[in-house]
Design an enzyme around this catalytic site. Structure first.
Site, PDB file in Angstrom:
ATOM      1  N   PRO A  87       0.791  -1.241   0.000  1.00 36.95           N
ATOM      2  CA  PRO A  87       0.000   0.000   0.000  1.00 36.95           C
ATOM      3  C   PRO A  87       0.827   1.298   0.000  1.00 36.95           C
ATOM      4  O   PRO A  87       0.906   2.003   1.003  1.00 36.95           O
ATOM      5  CB  PRO A  87      -0.837  -0.132   1.269  1.00 36.95           C
ATOM      6  N   CYS A  88       1.386   1.629  -1.151  1.00 40.87           N
ATOM      7  CA  CYS A  88       2.203   2.842  -1.238  1.00 40.87           C
ATOM      8  C   CYS A  88       1.370   4.115  -1.060  1.00 40.87           C
ATOM      9  O   CYS A  88       1.924   5.174  -0.779  1.00 40.87           O
ATOM     10  CB  CYS A  88       2.978   2.875  -2.556  1.00 40.87           C
TER      11      CYS A  88
END
Length: 141
Positions: A87-88
């Site tokens: 989850p950047c």
């Protein structure tokens, strides 16, 4: 020209070649230890999996954890080939501003994902109470 090449070097082609090579060498002190990018990238991306729902982190916090420049972290986020796994979108600027997404579509997608994680965005910023680890910015630690 930036360098004045001595006449005796200009006359001898082999000496000229050596002189050019020597002038282009980086002193040993200035050379940095090579970075194993794939290994670092994997560690940073795996760290993202430890960020709890409802929390975000910053490029600066990650840079301090992994002892690299924040731009290195930004580059890792940019080339994340599996954003559905890693989850950047949870990585933001240290001042709480959304960053790293340069198109309106991607910014909107980041906002939607953050809001789905129950993170409030006010005036384009996220309060430091949502920062992970420790719920505070690096400046406060």
């Amino acid at each position: 020209s930036y360098y004045k090449i001595p006449e005796e070097i200009l006359e001898d082609r082999e000496n000229l070649k050596l002189w050019i090579q020597k002038s282009l060498e980086v002193p040993l002190k200035a050379q940095k230890k090579p970075l194993k990018t794939n290994e670092l990238s994997q560690k940073v991306l795996e760290y993202l999996l430890t960020i709890p729902t409802g929390k975000v982190t910053t490029y600066k916090i990650l840079a301090n954890i992994f002892q690299v420049h924040p731009r290195t972290i930004a580059s890792i986020m940019k080339y994340n080939k599996e954003p559905s796994i890693y989850p950047c979108y949870k990585v933001i600027a240290s001042d709480g501003k959304l960053s790293g997404y340069n198109s309106v579509r991607w910014v909107q997608e980041k906002i939607e994902k953050l809001e789905k994680d129950h993170i409030k965005i006010i005036d384009g910023k996220i309060d430091t109470k949502y920062f992970y680890p420790h719920g505070k910015s690096i400046k406060d630690s």
